[in-house]
Design a protein around this motif. Structure first.
Motif, PDB file in Angstrom:
ATOM      1  N   SER A   1       0.850  -1.188   0.000  1.00  0.00           N
ATOM      2  CA  SER A   1       0.000   0.000   0.000  1.00  0.00           C
ATOM      3  C   SER A   1       0.886   1.237   0.000  1.00  0.00           C
ATOM      4  O   SER A   1       1.782   1.372   0.832  1.00  0.00           O
ATOM      5  CB  SER A   1      -0.911   0.018   1.229  1.00  0.00           C
ATOM      6  N   LYS A   2       0.614   2.146  -0.922  1.00  0.00           N
ATOM      7  CA  LYS A   2       1.368   3.389  -1.000  1.00  0.00           C
ATOM      8  C   LYS A   2       0.426   4.563  -0.782  1.00  0.00           C
ATOM      9  O   LYS A   2      -0.636   4.659  -1.411  1.00  0.00           O
ATOM     10  CB  LYS A   2       2.061   3.538  -2.346  1.00  0.00           C
ATOM     11  N   GLY A   3       0.802   5.451   0.133  1.00  0.00           N
ATOM     12  CA  GLY A   3       0.008   6.636   0.399  1.00  0.00           C
ATOM     13  C   GLY A   3       0.448   7.797  -0.467  1.00  0.00           C
ATOM     14  O   GLY A   3       1.645   8.002  -0.666  1.00  0.00           O
ATOM     15  N   LYS A   4      -0.522   8.536  -0.980  1.00  0.00           N
ATOM     16  CA  LYS A   4      -0.244   9.700  -1.819  1.00  0.00           C
ATOM     17  C   LYS A   4      -0.875  10.945  -1.192  1.00  0.00           C
ATOM     18  O   LYS A   4      -1.944  10.865  -0.590  1.00  0.00           O
ATOM     19  CB  LYS A   4      -0.821   9.500  -3.226  1.00  0.00           C
ATOM     20  N   ASP A   5      -0.215  12.080  -1.372  1.00  0.00           N
ATOM     21  CA  ASP A   5      -0.740  13.364  -0.866  1.00  0.00           C
ATOM     22  C   ASP A   5      -1.125  13.245   0.612  1.00  0.00           C
ATOM     23  O   ASP A   5      -2.226  13.640   1.027  1.00  0.00           O
ATOM     24  CB  ASP A   5      -1.960  13.809  -1.682  1.00  0.00           C
ATOM     25  N   LEU A   6      -0.218  12.700   1.404  1.00  0.00           N
ATOM     26  CA  LEU A   6      -0.544  12.426   2.802  1.00  0.00           C
ATOM     27  C   LEU A   6      -0.892  13.710   3.557  1.00  0.00           C
ATOM     28  O   LEU A   6      -1.846  13.757   4.321  1.00  0.00           O
ATOM     29  CB  LEU A   6       0.621  11.702   3.478  1.00  0.00           C
ATOM     30  N   GLY A   7      -0.081  14.741   3.387  1.00  0.00           N
ATOM     31  CA  GLY A   7      -0.455  16.059   3.864  1.00  0.00           C
ATOM     32  C   GLY A   7      -0.390  16.304   5.351  1.00  0.00           C
ATOM     33  O   GLY A   7      -0.669  17.407   5.804  1.00  0.00           O
ATOM     34  N   HIS A   8      -0.065  15.294   6.170  1.00  0.00           N
ATOM     35  CA  HIS A   8      -0.055  15.473   7.617  1.00  0.00           C
ATOM     36  C   HIS A   8       1.296  15.989   8.106  1.00  0.00           C
ATOM     37  O   HIS A   8       2.350  15.637   7.563  1.00  0.00           O
ATOM     38  CB  HIS A   8      -0.362  14.152   8.322  1.00  0.00           C
ATOM     39  N   ASP A   9       1.239  16.780   9.146  1.00  0.00           N
ATOM     40  CA  ASP A   9       2.453  17.220   9.836  1.00  0.00           C
ATOM     41  C   ASP A   9       2.836  16.108  10.811  1.00  0.00           C
ATOM     42  O   ASP A   9       2.207  15.939  11.862  1.00  0.00           O
ATOM     43  CB  ASP A   9       2.199  18.530  10.581  1.00  0.00           C
TER      44      ASP A   9
END
Length: 362
Positions: free
Chosen positions: A291-299
Motif C-alpha cells: 500500500s502506497k500513500g499519496k498526498d498524505l499532507g499530515h504534519d
C-alpha cells in the motif's frame, strides 16, 4: 531480525490450517441451527515488542435458518471472539462481536440482511485475505467505512443474476451513520453506500469489482482532506486443480488509516497470493501485500509528507491439516519497509513477524 536464517529455520516446520464443518445442533421442521468454533494457540515472534508474544484466542459462532415458505428463508449469524493472551486478573481478557446479522432470502430474487457484517469492498478484498495468519490489510481495515467488518450495514445480495446468468453475482450495501460518543474518531463513518459484482467465468476463474462512497463525520473532516471517503477495487482469482491464485488492486480516498490513526488522502494497493494444496495436507503460501500513500499532507514530527509506502511485505507460510478438526500453521511476514523518520514518527512498524499456531476447530 535475520530474514534468511529465520526462514531457513522455519521452513521444516511450516504447517497449514484446514477447514471444518460446523456442528449441527438442530434440524427439524424447516429449522436449522449450527454451532461452530475455533480455539487457536498462537504465538508471535518479532523485534517489535508491541507484536511479540501470545496472540491466542477463541471464537464461537451460531448460524440459524428457518423455512418460512417454499421460497422464503429467514437466517441469522453471530460470531464472537474471546482473547486468551492476558492474565485473569488484568481485566484485558475481553470479548468482541465480529458478526451479528439477520435477514431473509427470497429465492432467486436475492437476500436482504442487516447488522454487523462484511463491508462491500471486502467482496473483492477477501480474495487475497487467505494467508495462514496475515494478509488482507493493504486497505481492508475493521470498522473503517465498508472496507472490512463493520456495523450498521444493510446488504442486498443476488446470486446468478435472478437465476438467469450462472456465476454472475452482485450486491448493493448501505451503511448508516456510526457517530456515537463511545467510538474513536477513526471508528466513525457517515451515511454511505456501495456495490459489487463478481463473475465466475468457469474452470475456476473469477473476476470482480467493488465500489463504496461515504460521508465523513464532522470530526473526521476537520483534517481538511475532504467530506467524503471513497474506495474502489478490482480483482481476479483462480481456484481449481488444487491451485489458488488471486490478485487485487484498489484505491481509496480519505478512507484508510496508517500508523497512529493518521488518514491517507489517497492509497494505491496491491495484493498477490499463490497457494497449492498437496494431497498430504500441506499447503504452501506465498504473497505480496503493498500500500502506497499519496498526498498524505499530515504534519508528522514537524514535516509534511507527500508519498510514502504504508504497507509492504512478502509473506511466506504454510498450512497443514491433520484432519478436518485439528490443524497447525506458520506464517512469516517479511517486512520490506525500511525504518525511517517517517515510520518512527507515524508509528508504522518496520519489523518482521512470525506466527506459529495450533488450531482446533469444528
Amino acid at each position: 531480525m535475520n530474514n534468511k536464517k529465520l526462514l531457513a529455520g522455519l521452513l521444516p516446520i511450516m504447517m497449514v490450517v484446514g477447514t471444518a464443518n460446523a456442528a449441527e445442533l438442530y434440524n427439524k421442521n424447516g429449522n436449522k441451527l449450527d454451532f461452530s468454533g475455533q480455539i487457536e494457540g498462537n504465538h508471535y515472534i518479532s523485534d517489535d515488542k508491541g507484536e511479540d508474544g501470545d496472540n491466542s484466542f477463541v471464537r464461537f459462532g451460531i448460524r440459524g435458518e428457518t423455512q418460512v415458505t417454499e421460497q422464503i428463508i429467514g437466517y441469522g449469524y453471530y460470531q464472537t471472539e474471546l482473547t486468551a493472551s492476558s492474565s485473569e486478573g488484568s481485566g484485558d481478557n475481553s470479548s468482541t462481536t465480529r458478526y451479528a446479522f439477520a435477514g431473509i432470502k427470497f429465492g432467486d430474487a436475492g437476500s436482504l440482511d442487516y447488522g454487523r457484517n462484511d463491508g462491500i469492498l471486502y467482496d473483492v478484498g477477501g480474495w487475497t485475505d487467505v494467508l495462514p495468519e496475515f494478509g488482507g490489510d493493504s486497505y481492508q481495515q475493521t470498522d473503517v467505512f465498508m472496507t472490512q467488518r463493520a456495523g450498521n450495514l444493510a446488504t442486498y445480495r443476488n446470486k446468478n443474476f435472478f437465476g438467469a446468468v450462472d456465476g454472475l453475482d452482485f450486491a448493493v450495501q448501505y451503511q448508516g451513520r456510526n457517530d456515537s460518543g463511545d467510538r474513536n474518531k477513526t471508528d466513525r463513518n457517515g451515511d454511505g453506500w456501495g456495490m459489487s459484482t463478481t463473475y465466475d467465468l468457469g474452470m475456476g476463474l473469477s473476476v470482480g469489482a467493488a465500489y463504496a462512497s461515504s460521508d465523513r463525520t464532522y470530526d473526521q473532516s476537520q483534517d481538511h482532506l475532504g467530506d467524503r471517503a471513497n474506495g474502489v477495487s478490482a480483482g481476479v482469482k483462480y481456484d481449481a486443480n488444487d491451485v489458488y491464485l488471486a490478485a487485487i488492486y484498489g484505491q481509496t480516498y480519505n478512507m484508510n488509516l496508517y500508523g497512529d490513526d493518521f488518514v491517507a488522502n489517497k492509497t494505491q494497493n496491491v495484493e498477490l497470493v499463490a497457494q497449492y494444496q498437496f494431497d498430504c495436507g500441506l499447503q504452501p503460501s506465498l504473497a505480496w501485500v503493498y500500500s502506497k500513500g499519496k498526498d498524505l499532507g499530515h504534519d508528522i514530527g514537524g514535516k509534511i509528507y507527500d508519498s510514502e509506502e504504508l504497507v509492504n511485505y512478502i509473506d511466506v507460510g504454510a498450512n497443514y491439516h491433520f484432519n478436518s478438526n485439528f490443524t497447525a500453521k506458520v506464517d512469516y511476514k517479511i517486512n520490506m519497509l525500511d525504518s525511517s523518520t517517517f515510520t518512527e514518527k507515524a508509528g508504522i512498524s518496520a519489523d518482521d513477524i512470525v506466527s506459529v499456531a495450533f488450531v482446533y476447530q469444528f
